[in-house]
Write an enzyme that holds these catalytic residues in place. Structure first.
Site, mmCIF file in Angstrom:
data_model
loop_
_atom_site.group_PDB
_atom_site.id
_atom_site.type_symbol
_atom_site.label_atom_id
_atom_site.label_comp_id
_atom_site.label_asym_id
_atom_site.label_seq_id
_atom_site.Cartn_x
_atom_site.Cartn_y
_atom_site.Cartn_z
ATOM 1 N N ASP A 141 0.842 -1.198 0.000
ATOM 2 C CA ASP A 141 0.000 0.000 0.000
ATOM 3 C C ASP A 141 0.882 1.255 0.000
ATOM 4 O O ASP A 141 2.037 1.214 0.425
ATOM 5 C CB ASP A 141 -0.883 0.045 1.264
HETATM 6 N N1 URA Z 1 -1.298 -5.918 3.947
HETATM 7 C C1 URA Z 1 -1.760 -4.665 3.963
HETATM 8 O O1 URA Z 1 -2.784 -4.371 4.573
HETATM 9 N N2 URA Z 1 -1.079 -3.728 3.283
HETATM 10 C C2 URA Z 1 0.074 -3.982 2.608
HETATM 11 O O2 URA Z 1 0.667 -3.077 2.025
HETATM 12 C C3 URA Z 1 0.551 -5.290 2.608
HETATM 13 C C4 URA Z 1 -0.153 -6.253 3.275
#
Ligand code: URA
Length: 240
Positions: free
Chosen positions: A103
């Site tokens: 993310d």
């Molecule tokens: N899980 C999440 O919630 N975000 C990420 O970036 C990776 C795994």
């Protein structure tokens, strides 16, 4: 077999027209003979291509371990945000991409490569490649959470999440944990904690399969994988 000008420019010796100049000025030899025609075909595995006497090793694939900072997206292009590729400044090829996604506000380990087959293997759900995250959680993480994550959580998908290993590093009003999952559902770690009524306030991936993020790789920097790391990645066959 590939064209000599393509070979030279793929190995970072310049654009097609720049490498044509190198050829024209007789700086390139193939198997010790000067070659000046850009369309000459070479076999990268067996022919010895030299620039001013120094051998040019052919590298078809590049592999980089990147420590992603917050604020950039895991994509090759984006109209709004900077991408992880903005940080990869000295790659030889121009077809690199991130393997999977973190993310925009997640930090940590991201593999960047142009090896599509390897990327496909690593992301294939059937391979169950383990990914470990360090997270800070707003709220107290408990033994019940450990049990629940092991049993599988309902995050609104068709099935419960696969068994995940939760290790509590520090418990309190803000807890610190490490969580290992073998899937890669959208926002998975955040959704798993949300399902337990807790919020992830910081998230960083610290390992993926055999790759580990070490403290010496500063956020926003990257390094080439070692031969041992690429060999280990190619051997990924877990879950079979
Ligand atoms: N899980 C999440 O919630 N975000 C990420 O970036 C990776 C795994």
């Amino acid at each position: 077999m590939i064209r000599l000008d393509k070979f030279l420019s793929e190995m970072g010796l310049g654009t097609r027209s720049e490498v044509k100049k190198l050829l024209k000025t007789k700086q390139v030899t193939v198997n010790k003979a000067v070659v000046s025609k850009p369309e000459t075909k070479v076999n990268p595995d067996t022919d010895e291509v030299c620039l001013n006497g120094s051998k040019i090793e052919y590298k078809k694939y590049e592999y980089y371990l990147f420590n992603k900072p917050k604020g950039c997206v895991s994509a090759t292009k984006d109209n709004v945000h900077g991408t992880v590729m903005d940080y990869i400044t000295d790659a030889v090829h121009d077809d690199l991409f991130p393997v999977g996604r973190l993310d925009i506000d997640t930090e940590g380990l991201l593999l960047i490569t142009n090896d599509g087959a390897l990327s496909h293997e690593l992301l294939s759900p059937s391979k169950h490649v383990a990914k470990t995250y360090f997270a800070r959680i707003d709220g107290e993480v408990t033994q019940d959470d450990i049990i629940s994550f092991k049993e599988g959580i309902d995050i609104g998908e068709e099935r419960l999440t696969k068994p995940a290993e939760l290790v509590i590093k520090k418990s309190g009003s803000v807890s610190e944990i490490e969580l290992t999952i073998t899937e890669g559902k959208f926002h998975q770690v955040k959704r798993m904690f949300e399902a337990r009524g807790k919020r992830v306030i910081y998230l960083k991936r610290i390992s993926m399969g055999p790759l580990k993020l070490t403290d010496d790789l500063k956020t926003g920097t990257y390094r080439a994988l070692t031969q041992a790391e690429t060999d280990a990645l190619r051997q990924i066959n877990c879950g079979k």
